[in-house]
Scaffold this motif. Structure first.
Motif, PDB file in Angstrom:
ATOM      1  N   ALA A  43      34.841  -6.824 -15.878  1.00 11.26           N
ATOM      2  CA  ALA A  43      35.528  -6.023 -16.893  1.00 11.26           C
ATOM      3  C   ALA A  43      34.765  -4.726 -17.166  1.00 11.26           C
ATOM      4  CB  ALA A  43      35.681  -6.827 -18.182  1.00 11.26           C
ATOM      5  N   SER A  44      33.430  -4.812 -17.198  1.00  8.01           N
ATOM      6  CA  SER A  44      32.610  -3.617 -17.440  1.00  8.01           C
ATOM      7  C   SER A  44      32.775  -2.610 -16.314  1.00  8.01           C
ATOM      8  CB  SER A  44      31.136  -4.013 -17.577  1.00  8.01           C
ATOM      9  OG  SER A  44      30.944  -4.877 -18.674  1.00  8.01           O
ATOM     10  N   ASP A  45      32.741  -3.099 -15.066  1.00  2.00           N
ATOM     11  CA  ASP A  45      32.904  -2.201 -13.919  1.00  2.00           C
ATOM     12  C   ASP A  45      34.279  -1.547 -13.927  1.00  2.00           C
ATOM     13  OD1 ASP A  45      30.371  -2.877 -13.097  1.00  2.00           O
ATOM     14  OD2 ASP A  45      31.028  -4.324 -11.584  1.00  2.00           O
ATOM     15  N   LEU A  46      35.305  -2.320 -14.250  1.00  2.00           N
ATOM     16  CA  LEU A  46      36.659  -1.772 -14.297  1.00  2.00           C
ATOM     17  C   LEU A  46      36.771  -0.715 -15.386  1.00  2.00           C
ATOM     18  CD1 LEU A  46      39.618  -1.752 -13.440  1.00  2.00           C
ATOM     19  CD2 LEU A  46      40.013  -3.669 -15.018  1.00  2.00           C
ATOM     20  N   ALA A  47      36.217  -1.001 -16.565  1.00  2.00           N
ATOM     21  CA  ALA A  47      36.291  -0.055 -17.680  1.00  2.00           C
ATOM     22  C   ALA A  47      35.600   1.264 -17.331  1.00  2.00           C
ATOM     23  CB  ALA A  47      35.665  -0.668 -18.933  1.00  2.00           C
ATOM     24  N   PHE A  48      34.401   1.178 -16.764  1.00  2.00           N
ATOM     25  CA  PHE A  48      33.689   2.416 -16.458  1.00  2.00           C
ATOM     26  C   PHE A  48      34.334   3.165 -15.302  1.00  2.00           C
ATOM     27  CE2 PHE A  48      29.955   4.790 -14.704  1.00  2.00           C
ATOM     28  CZ  PHE A  48      29.876   5.695 -15.749  1.00  2.00           C
ATOM     29  N   SER A  49      34.917   2.435 -14.357  1.00  2.00           N
ATOM     30  CA  SER A  49      35.614   3.122 -13.264  1.00  2.00           C
ATOM     31  C   SER A  49      36.818   3.902 -13.789  1.00  2.00           C
ATOM     32  CB  SER A  49      36.052   2.119 -12.193  1.00  2.00           C
ATOM     33  OG  SER A  49      37.066   1.249 -12.682  1.00  2.00           O
ATOM     34  N   LEU A  50      37.485   3.370 -14.808  1.00  2.00           N
ATOM     35  CA  LEU A  50      38.598   4.107 -15.423  1.00  2.00           C
ATOM     36  C   LEU A  50      38.091   5.382 -16.091  1.00  2.00           C
ATOM     37  CD1 LEU A  50      40.678   1.182 -16.992  1.00  2.00           C
ATOM     38  CD2 LEU A  50      41.291   2.578 -15.012  1.00  2.00           C
ATOM     39  N   PHE A  51      36.955   5.282 -16.776  1.00  2.00           N
ATOM     40  CA  PHE A  51      36.373   6.473 -17.401  1.00  2.00           C
ATOM     41  C   PHE A  51      36.021   7.516 -16.342  1.00  2.00           C
ATOM     42  CE2 PHE A  51      32.592   8.875 -18.682  1.00  2.00           C
ATOM     43  CZ  PHE A  51      33.050   9.470 -19.843  1.00  2.00           C
TER      44      PHE A  51
END
Length: 440
Positions: A43-51
């Motif tokens: 979830a953290s990787d997905l969130a930061f990739s969106l940013f």
């Protein structure tokens, strides 16, 4: 030789249903912690990739996203979720030393789930935070909730559950089981019991096996085949140990001073207007990202990995920029940890030191910078050494790393006498009341 009574006692312990129940709960809890850590990481990787996708379109979006998310998280954490702030490791340390009611305030399942979600939200806003400290917090909370569900109550049982949950959390977060064991002993150390060491070890191994089975065998920063010749090692060790240890101590000293309300104007603003202060921290971070590149945002994993692997994607300003970004993110009072961002700062500082030693392998000095700075921040030399070696599979650097972290520990203590996690945990403990008539 063991006496007959001792043999019977040992056999009784081996066959005791209560002991096997505790072990089953701890091992089952370790599986749950590992699964939570993996979900948290994804979830953290997905969130930061969106940013990153948003700021790749235009970096100016950071001026809206980052301060807005910082303000939102600061507001949420003033609404009954104060225990989700920061890395989470101080909350676990404090919980090991507090009665049941206080322990639940810091480590309830509600707090653990909120910690996970809010840290992910922070990375969605580009915060310069890590997920390893929050994983310790979440792991300890999940393990405690499972233990309570199966009837493991009381202070002794709670300490064991917290210790095993925190250790399993750090092991799963880094895919580094040995680091989990050393972390439990060194950072959470006051609660470590010799009789519990075997169960703790197996709990961490269970968490590591689950992580290995689902994610495969990988090294966090990639395998690094390096070694430092003796004539180069001593100078690199001294430079990284002293410079990075002092830098880590300065970071901790600044952080603790701000948390204690120093200087006064900063304390007044941070305490009286936490949402506005957090927004200001977000604006500072956004400005750093626009001026110096996206390395200011997030964990710093990609940038640190590139430096360790010898193909840098950042310039020599990266270490200082990340230092300021980490400080701004932590002082904002939002959830988020220090481990990965600290390793990134250390990699940047090590890269700077490497320019002064052109004959030495640059990535070897980067590795020494990482372990030196992490030691300077946490003042936990063994944990820093083991993490650095396990994350790069660099066994050939064992002696230089150990020498660096010992020097860094001493250098850091010159600037910041109390380790940062211990100092933050002390603020969470119930303060003794002053005798009647004593001046306030």
């Amino acid at each position: 030789m063991a006496t007959h009574d001792e043999q019977e006692a040992g056999l009784g312990a081996l066959l005791s249903p209560d002991i096997w129940k505790r072990r089953a709960v701890l091992w089952g809890g370790a599986i749950a912690v590992a699964l939570a850590a993996i979900a948290f990481a994804r979830a953290s990787d997905l969130a930061f990739s969106l940013f990153k996708r948003v700021i790749a379109f235009s970096p100016w979006w950071a001026l809206l996203l980052t301060p807005g998310m910082f303000a939102l998280l600061a507001w949420i954490t003033t609404r009954g979720l104060e225990s989700t702030r920061g890395s989470g490791i101080p909350q676990v340390i404090a919980a090991l030393r507090t009665p049941e009611a206080e322990r639940q305030r810091h480590l309830s399942l509600k707090v653990s789930l909120a910690k996970l979600g809010l840290t992910v939200a922070g990375l969605l806003g580009g915060a310069s935070i890590g997920r390893e400290g929050p994983t310790v917090h979440v792991g300890a909370g999940v393990m405690l909730a499972i233990g309570r569900r199966f009837g493991l109550r009381g202070d002794v049982q709670a300490r064991r559950l917290l210790l095993a949950g925190g250790a399993a959390g750090i092991a799963a977060a880094f895919n580094a089981p040995l680091a989990g064991v050393v972390f439990a002993i060194e950072e959470l150390g006051g609660a470590f019991e010799h009789r519990f060491s075997g169960t703790l070890l197996t709990s961490v191994i269970v968490g590591g096996v689950v992580s290995l089975a689902l994610l495969g065998s990988y090294t966090y920063f990639g395998r690094v085949e390096i070694a430092l010749p003796l004539r180069q090692a001593w100078l690199a060790v001294l430079a990284c140990g002293i410079a990075c240890g002092l830098a880590g101590g300065v970071f901790s000293r600044l952080l603790l001073a701000a948390v204690e309300g120093k200087p006064r104007w900063l304390g007044t603003l941070r305490g009286g207007h936490p949402v506005l202060f957090a927004m200001g921290c977000g604006l500072l971070l956004a400005g750093l990202g626009i001026a110096f590149g996206p390395g200011a945002f997030g964990t710093g994993y990609e940038q640190a990995r590139s430096l360790v692997q010898g193909h840098a994607v950042v310039g020599h300003e990266f270490g200082i920029v990340k230092f300021v970004a980490n400080l701004a993110s932590y002082l904002a009072g939002i959830p988020g940890g220090l481990f990965s961002p600290a390793l990134a700062v250390g990699a940047g500082l090590g890269n700077d030191i490497a320019t002064l030693m052109p004959e030495a392998p640059a990535n070897a000095i980067v590795l020494l910078g990482m372990c030196g700075y992490l030691t300077g921040v946490t003042q936990a030399p063994l944990t820093s050494a083991v993490i650095s070696m396990e994350l790069t599979n660099s066994d050939g650097m064992l002696l230089p790393i150990l020498a660096t972290v010992l020097i860094a520990r001493g250098a850091s203590a010159l600037v910041c006498r109390t380790p940062v996690y211990k100092a933050l945990a002390q603020r969470l403990l119930p303060q003794p009341s002053k005798p009647p008539g004593e001046a306030a």
